[in-house]
Scaffold this active site. Structure first.
Site, PDB file in Angstrom:
ATOM      1  N   HIS A   1       0.751   4.181   8.808  1.00  0.00           N
ATOM      2  CA  HIS A   1      -0.433   4.188   9.673  1.00  0.00           C
ATOM      3  C   HIS A   1      -0.848   5.582  10.096  1.00  0.00           C
ATOM      4  O   HIS A   1      -2.003   5.825  10.421  1.00  0.00           O
ATOM      5  CB  HIS A   1      -0.242   3.242  10.851  1.00  0.00           C
ATOM      6  CG  HIS A   1      -0.392   1.827  10.418  1.00  0.00           C
ATOM      7  ND1 HIS A   1       0.679   1.068  10.018  1.00  0.00           N
ATOM      8  CD2 HIS A   1      -1.500   1.076  10.206  1.00  0.00           C
ATOM      9  CE1 HIS A   1       0.235  -0.116   9.627  1.00  0.00           C
ATOM     10  NE2 HIS A   1      -1.076  -0.141   9.725  1.00  0.00           N
TER      11      HIS A   1
ATOM     12  N   GLU B   1      -1.339 -11.018   3.577  1.00  0.00           N
ATOM     13  CA  GLU B   1      -0.545  -9.802   3.383  1.00  0.00           C
ATOM     14  C   GLU B   1       0.939 -10.104   3.258  1.00  0.00           C
ATOM     15  O   GLU B   1       1.763  -9.213   3.200  1.00  0.00           O
ATOM     16  CB  GLU B   1      -0.823  -8.788   4.496  1.00  0.00           C
ATOM     17  CG  GLU B   1      -0.814  -9.346   5.895  1.00  0.00           C
ATOM     18  CD  GLU B   1      -1.248  -8.324   6.953  1.00  0.00           C
ATOM     19  OE1 GLU B   1      -1.333  -7.125   6.650  1.00  0.00           O
ATOM     20  OE2 GLU B   1      -1.477  -8.736   8.097  1.00  0.00           O
TER      21      GLU B   1
ATOM     22  N   ASP C   1       0.554  -4.198   3.190  1.00  0.00           N
ATOM     23  CA  ASP C   1       1.751  -4.999   3.426  1.00  0.00           C
ATOM     24  C   ASP C   1       2.078  -5.889   2.239  1.00  0.00           C
ATOM     25  O   ASP C   1       3.243  -6.040   1.877  1.00  0.00           O
ATOM     26  CB  ASP C   1       1.570  -5.857   4.682  1.00  0.00           C
ATOM     27  CG  ASP C   1       1.808  -5.044   5.943  1.00  0.00           C
ATOM     28  OD1 ASP C   1       2.807  -4.304   5.970  1.00  0.00           O
ATOM     29  OD2 ASP C   1       1.002  -5.132   6.873  1.00  0.00           O
TER      30      ASP C   1
ATOM     31  N   CYS D   1      -8.861  -5.278   2.551  1.00  0.00           N
ATOM     32  CA  CYS D   1      -9.007  -4.244   3.575  1.00  0.00           C
ATOM     33  C   CYS D   1      -7.826  -3.281   3.576  1.00  0.00           C
ATOM     34  O   CYS D   1      -7.755  -2.383   4.406  1.00  0.00           O
ATOM     35  CB  CYS D   1      -9.222  -4.853   4.946  1.00  0.00           C
ATOM     36  SG  CYS D   1      -7.823  -5.817   5.526  1.00  0.00           S
TER      37      CYS D   1
HETATM   38  C1  PEP Z   1      -2.663  -4.081   5.251  1.00  0.00           C
HETATM   39  O1  PEP Z   1      -1.507  -4.433   5.444  1.00  0.00           O
HETATM   40  O2  PEP Z   1      -3.131  -3.831   4.115  1.00  0.00           O
HETATM   41  C2  PEP Z   1      -3.593  -3.923   6.382  1.00  0.00           C
HETATM   42  C3  PEP Z   1      -4.868  -3.687   6.189  1.00  0.00           C
HETATM   43  O3  PEP Z   1      -3.060  -3.965   7.630  1.00  0.00           O
HETATM   44  P1  PEP Z   1      -2.219  -2.759   8.266  1.00  0.00           P
HETATM   45  O4  PEP Z   1      -2.334  -1.567   7.360  1.00  0.00           O
HETATM   46  O5  PEP Z   1      -2.778  -2.493   9.621  1.00  0.00           O
HETATM   47  O6  PEP Z   1      -0.834  -3.323   8.298  1.00  0.00           O
HETATM   48 MG    MG Z   2      -0.956  -5.207   7.359  1.00  0.00          MG
END
Ligand code: PEP
Ligand code: MG
Length: 588
Positions: free
Chosen positions: A199, A441, A465, A512
């Site tokens: 992140h 995910e 994920d 996403c």
């Molecule tokens: C993902 O897991 O691809 C996602 C968009 O959620 P995050 O990156 O916040 O876990």
């Molecule tokens: Mg995620």
């Protein structure tokens, strides 16, 4: 490049996770707990060292109690209970007596003595085959860091208070660090740890800060004040760059500037393939302040609002009213385009300042996201009510993170329905037709997508994920970053399964995760039939351009070919070949 030039500079190779070039002096932030200097003291200094130690213990105790109170208020007494074990550490007579004994015997400064004793104590406990004692070892490490910071009179990490523009170099920077740092002063970010989908990397991309992660031991080899050039495209950190290197990067920046200029003309154009298939291209945001970058880059709304970032730079969760005000404002800004609000996904690498990262040995598979929300229904309801109320603006959709199966989705939907009827009884306005979606995910959700699709309005695939769970490669661990392969045949099959299930049941499906912004893979995602791609705002123009140069039919053909290939590298090569042929200038 001449040999002379090559000899003067040192190159550190990492992973480029946020594009851009940064030049400047570095600020090296070292983990406080790792650096405890040793110096000799006189026996006459002992009373003073003991007094310092006692003050630090009292201070630490007060900090833990304060933290415990805050957690009890915001999350609940159960979670606040974890700090009881921390309090026991500062009151542990065996530990304290050993420090005092060693202080007299060794005649060293008390922070060094305490560090040594606590380390030994924690190591001994961690080797005992008893889960309770192993947990205690983690508590000791955490409290030790806190006591030492207090002994050293250190407040927050130095970069949080930086007053000059620097390139930050650190062993690790957490998402909450990223959320709280003064962005104006951060020219670039470089870390020993991390990978593309951590992140911190995602946030640096959103913030438009060039970043390189996975540099292994760069912090050991660099000193604050040194001159570097950071290349966020190819993941290089170059110490004392030579004139040749600087010239090369000057050219590169010029070229990138030209492409950016051309792309800025795409803002008002549509993300439609040459044969007429429209792909909704939206932006991901972490903080409300990021919203304005979406229309500026020509996005058709927000495909993922990571609301947990509302919590990461503070110590208490925002209540319903505060959340309502925030969501409503964001919805108004994004209107008439859609805003997809994801409920809190706390946990994994997104831990709030007051949550203890040592709580779980495997946080990505732990108490995270919808699991946390379903166990803390009051918090969940406050958020759902705030989102539902904001839906009165007319463009809000809602989605749940980390859904693993039908039962969990059912529980989340039941709470959603309960909130809607409460609000209806209270006479609060909202949009009764608000679309509800699930993030896909977790592989189990992908495999049950045909069942899940009957219950909801859309799927949004979280590839960050999904990939880590499908091929068991920790998304934030730089040691296995090379194994994190979005084009693994298993991932391709899971994506296809989800897209097909969605379309069979008449719902739309988007992506996403960071894969959606990987230009080499745009043809693959299009060919799989994705209806929406949601990417960091700065990537929107590039992805749009890529979509405009492709045809849906050639992308479908590519998927058929890719499904016949056996290895991630073969699939990647085939995708890259098509991307190169269609829009080489956008790549690399
Ligand atoms: C993902 O897991 O691809 C996602 C968009 O959620 P995050 O990156 O916040 O876990
Ligand atoms: Mg995620």
């Amino acid at each position: 490049m001449s040999d002379d030039n090559a000899r003067q500079e040192t190159r550190f190779q990492g992973i480029g996770v946020s594009p851009g070039i940064a030049r400047g002096k570095i600020l090296v932030v070292r983990d406080d707990g790792d650096e405890v200097a040793r110096h000799r003291i006189q026996s006459g200094d002992i009373p003073n060292e003991i007094a310092r130690f006692e003050t630090a213990l009292i201070q630490t105790r007060a900090q833990i109690l304060e933290m415990q109170e805050r957690i009890a208020e915001s999350i609940g007494a159960k979670d606040a209970g974890i700090f009881d074990a921390h309090l026991l550490v500062v009151e542990d007579r065996t530990l304290i007596d050993e420090v005092l004994r060693k202080l007299v015997a060794d005649l060293c400064n008390v922070e060094f003595v305490f560090h040594e004793v606590a380390k030994h104590y924690a190591e001994t406990l961690s080797q005992i085959d008893d889960p309770y004692l192993r947990e205690r070892a983690l508590d000791i490490q955490d409290v030790t860091r806190r006591v030492i910071r207090n002994l050293q009179g250190k407040a927050p990490k130095s970069f949080l208070a930086m007053a000059e523009r620097h390139i930050l170099v650190a062993h690790n920077i957490t998402p909450s660090d990223t959320a709280t740092m003064n962005r104006e002063f951060v020219l670039g970010l470089a870390t020993d740890l991390g990978s593309r989908t951590s992140h911190t990397a995602i946030m640096s991309r959103s913030l438009g800060i060039p970043a390189v992660v996975g540099l292994h031991d760069a912090t050991d080899k660099l000193e604050t004040g040194q001159d570097v050039l950071l290349d966020g495209y190819s993941g290089l950190l170059i110490l004392d760059p030579t004139p040749d290197t600087l010239w090369h990067y000057g050219e590169l920046e010029h070229k990138k500037g030209q492409v950016a200029q051309e792309l800025s003309g795409l803002r008002e154009t549509k993300s439609t393939t040459r044969d007429g298939r429209h792909i909704v291209l939206s932006a991901n945001i972490e903080l409300p302040a990021d919203v304005e970058a979406a229309p500026r880059n020509g996005a058709e709304g927000i495909g993922l609002y990571r609301t947990e970032f509302l919590y990461l730079n503070r110590t208490t969760l925002p209540g319903e009213e505060e959340q309502y005000a925030t969501y409503r404002q964001v919805a108004e800004q994004v209107h008439p385009h859609p805003l997809i609000i994801r409920t809190f996904d706390l946990g994994g690498d997104k831990l709030a300042g007051s949550m203890d990262s040592n709580d779980e040995l495997n946080p990505f598979m732990g108490h995270r996201a919808i699991r946390f929300s379903l166990e803390n229904v009051d918090i969940f309801k406050a958020q759902l009510r705030a989102i539902i109320r904001a839906s009165a603006v007319g463009n809000v959709k809602i989605m749940f993170p980390m859904i693993s199966g039908l039962e969990e989705l059912g529980r989340a939907l039941a709470v959603f329905e309960e909130c809607k009827s409460e609000l209806a009884n209270e006479g609060q306005p909202f949009d009764p037709g608000t679309e509800v979606g699930a993030m896909i995910e977790i592989p189990s959700a992908a495999m049950c997508a045909d069942r899940l699709a009957r219950e909801i309005d859309f799927f949004s695939i979280g590839t960050n994920d999904l990939i880590q769970y499908a091929i068991a490669v920790d998304r934030v661990n730089e040691r296995v970053a090379h194994l994190y392969e979005p084009t693994h045949p298993a991932v391709l099959r899971l994506l296809k399964m989800v897209a097909d299930a969605a379309h069979t049941h008449g719902i739309w499906v988007g992506v996403c995760g960071e894969m959606a912004g990987d230009l080499a893979l745009t043809p693959l995602l299009l060919g799989l039939g994705m209806d929406e791609l949601s990417v960091g705002a700065s990537l929107v123009p590039r992805v749009k351009r890529a979509v405009q140069t492709l045809t849906y039919s050639e992308c479908q053909e590519l998927v058929q070919q890719a499904l016949e290939l056996d290895t991630p590298s073969a699939i990647l090569a085939r995708c890259t070949e098509m991307a190169q042929a269609c829009y080489a200038e956008l790549l690399g």
